[in-house]
Motif scaffolding. Structure first.
Motif, PDB file in Angstrom:
ATOM      1  N   UNK A  64       0.839  -1.205   0.000  1.00 32.57           N
ATOM      2  CA  UNK A  64       0.000   0.000   0.000  1.00 32.57           C
ATOM      3  C   UNK A  64       0.874   1.255   0.000  1.00 32.57           C
ATOM      4  N   UNK A  65       1.954   1.218   0.765  1.00 34.40           N
ATOM      5  CA  UNK A  65       2.878   2.347   0.798  1.00 34.40           C
ATOM      6  C   UNK A  65       3.478   2.605  -0.589  1.00 34.40           C
ATOM      7  N   UNK A  66       3.903   1.545  -1.263  1.00 33.75           N
ATOM      8  CA  UNK A  66       4.493   1.703  -2.603  1.00 33.75           C
ATOM      9  C   UNK A  66       3.506   2.340  -3.576  1.00 33.75           C
ATOM     10  N   UNK A  67       2.241   1.955  -3.467  1.00 45.14           N
ATOM     11  CA  UNK A  67       1.206   2.547  -4.315  1.00 45.14           C
ATOM     12  C   UNK A  67       0.934   3.986  -3.877  1.00 45.14           C
ATOM     13  N   UNK A  68       0.866   4.215  -2.583  1.00 48.16           N
ATOM     14  CA  UNK A  68       0.628   5.567  -2.062  1.00 48.16           C
ATOM     15  C   UNK A  68       1.687   6.536  -2.571  1.00 48.16           C
ATOM     16  N   UNK A  69       2.931   6.052  -2.658  1.00 48.37           N
ATOM     17  CA  UNK A  69       4.025   6.909  -3.133  1.00 48.37           C
ATOM     18  C   UNK A  69       3.820   7.354  -4.586  1.00 48.37           C
ATOM     19  N   UNK A  70       3.013   6.634  -5.330  1.00 51.96           N
ATOM     20  CA  UNK A  70       2.735   6.984  -6.731  1.00 51.96           C
ATOM     21  C   UNK A  70       1.327   7.537  -6.921  1.00 51.96           C
ATOM     22  N   UNK A  71       0.680   7.936  -5.830  1.00 46.98           N
ATOM     23  CA  UNK A  71      -0.725   8.351  -5.867  1.00 46.98           C
ATOM     24  C   UNK A  71      -0.987   9.488  -6.843  1.00 46.98           C
ATOM     25  N   UNK A  72      -0.029  10.387  -7.043  1.00 45.04           N
ATOM     26  CA  UNK A  72      -0.233  11.516  -7.957  1.00 45.04           C
ATOM     27  C   UNK A  72      -0.297  11.079  -9.420  1.00 45.04           C
ATOM     28  N   UNK A  73       0.195   9.883  -9.694  1.00 47.52           N
ATOM     29  CA  UNK A  73       0.226   9.390 -11.073  1.00 47.52           C
ATOM     30  C   UNK A  73      -0.861   8.342 -11.351  1.00 47.52           C
ATOM     31  N   UNK A  74      -1.678   8.041 -10.357  1.00 46.51           N
ATOM     32  CA  UNK A  74      -2.707   7.001 -10.513  1.00 46.51           C
ATOM     33  C   UNK A  74      -3.951   7.623 -11.134  1.00 46.51           C
ATOM     34  N   UNK A  75      -4.327   7.083 -12.286  1.00 48.63           N
ATOM     35  CA  UNK A  75      -5.476   7.627 -13.016  1.00 48.63           C
ATOM     36  C   UNK A  75      -6.784   7.431 -12.254  1.00 48.63           C
ATOM     37  N   UNK A  76      -6.953   6.274 -11.658  1.00 59.08           N
ATOM     38  CA  UNK A  76      -8.204   5.944 -10.952  1.00 59.08           C
ATOM     39  C   UNK A  76      -7.927   5.742  -9.464  1.00 59.08           C
ATOM     40  N   UNK A  77      -7.441   6.779  -8.818  1.00 64.93           N
ATOM     41  CA  UNK A  77      -7.061   6.679  -7.411  1.00 64.93           C
ATOM     42  C   UNK A  77      -8.221   6.264  -6.499  1.00 64.93           C
ATOM     43  N   UNK A  78      -9.414   6.861  -6.616  1.00 63.82           N
ATOM     44  CA  UNK A  78     -10.515   6.422  -5.733  1.00 63.82           C
ATOM     45  C   UNK A  78     -10.847   4.931  -5.896  1.00 63.82           C
ATOM     46  N   UNK A  79     -10.814   4.424  -7.112  1.00 62.25           N
ATOM     47  CA  UNK A  79     -11.082   2.995  -7.341  1.00 62.25           C
ATOM     48  C   UNK A  79      -9.993   2.139  -6.703  1.00 62.25           C
ATOM     49  N   UNK A  80      -8.747   2.566  -6.848  1.00 61.14           N
ATOM     50  CA  UNK A  80      -7.620   1.825  -6.266  1.00 61.14           C
ATOM     51  C   UNK A  80      -7.749   1.770  -4.746  1.00 61.14           C
TER      52      UNK A  80
END
Length: 157
Positions: A64-80
């Motif tokens: 989750x931390x690794x994904x959180x670190x890329x949160x600004x680049x995630x197209x569908x952040x709420x879905x993730x």
């Protein structure tokens, strides 16, 4: 990507917190109800579950931390985020359904749904950060085993 220790600790703490709540739901029944059940020969000893789950929750938190670190680049952040938290909630729900409510059949149904959501979560994470998805593999394997174990306990009881 700059290391953020507080973010790592928070993500691991969220996952471990879910585990602690599940442990609370499990604690009494492990001593009273669970020993009365018929279990298959491959049922692991009770002492094994806590270290396995603790390790898995730490891996889940790191992912989750690794994904959180890329949160600004995630197209569908709420879905993730939704997939991640649904998976955690279903994980917690299984402990309550099986150990607190003693509903083995419903727990079997629920763990199959949980496994599907874990796989969806792993795929989603993998698309964002390869290692985040890979860190879910032990979780998938353990819950697959737990599903098979739940099925056998259901059949035997």
């Amino acid at each position: 990507m700059k290391f953020k220790p507080i973010a790592l600790i928070v993500n691991i703490a969220i996952a471990l917190g879910i585990g602690a709540l599940g442990g609370w739901a499990t604690a009494q029944s492990v001593k009273t109800w669970y020993p009365t059940l018929h279990k298959p020969s491959f049922n692991p000893p009770n002492w094994l579950f806590a270290p396995v789950w603790t390790t898995l929750y730490i891996l889940i938190g790191i992912a989750a931390y690794l994904v959180w670190m890329k949160r600004d680049k995630i197209e569908h952040l709420p879905r993730t985020i939704a997939i991640y938290f649904i998976q955690l909630i279903l994980n917690l729900a299984w402990s309550f359904i099986f150990f607190y409510l003693h509903e083995i059949g419903f727990a079997l149904f629920e763990i199959i749904i949980l496994l599907m959501i874990i796989i969806a979560n792993a795929i989603t994470f993998y698309k964002i950060e390869k290692w985040a998805g890979i860190l879910f593999i032990p979780y998938i394997l353990w819950v697959s085993f737990a599903s098979f174990l739940t099925y056998n306990i259901f059949i035997l009881n």
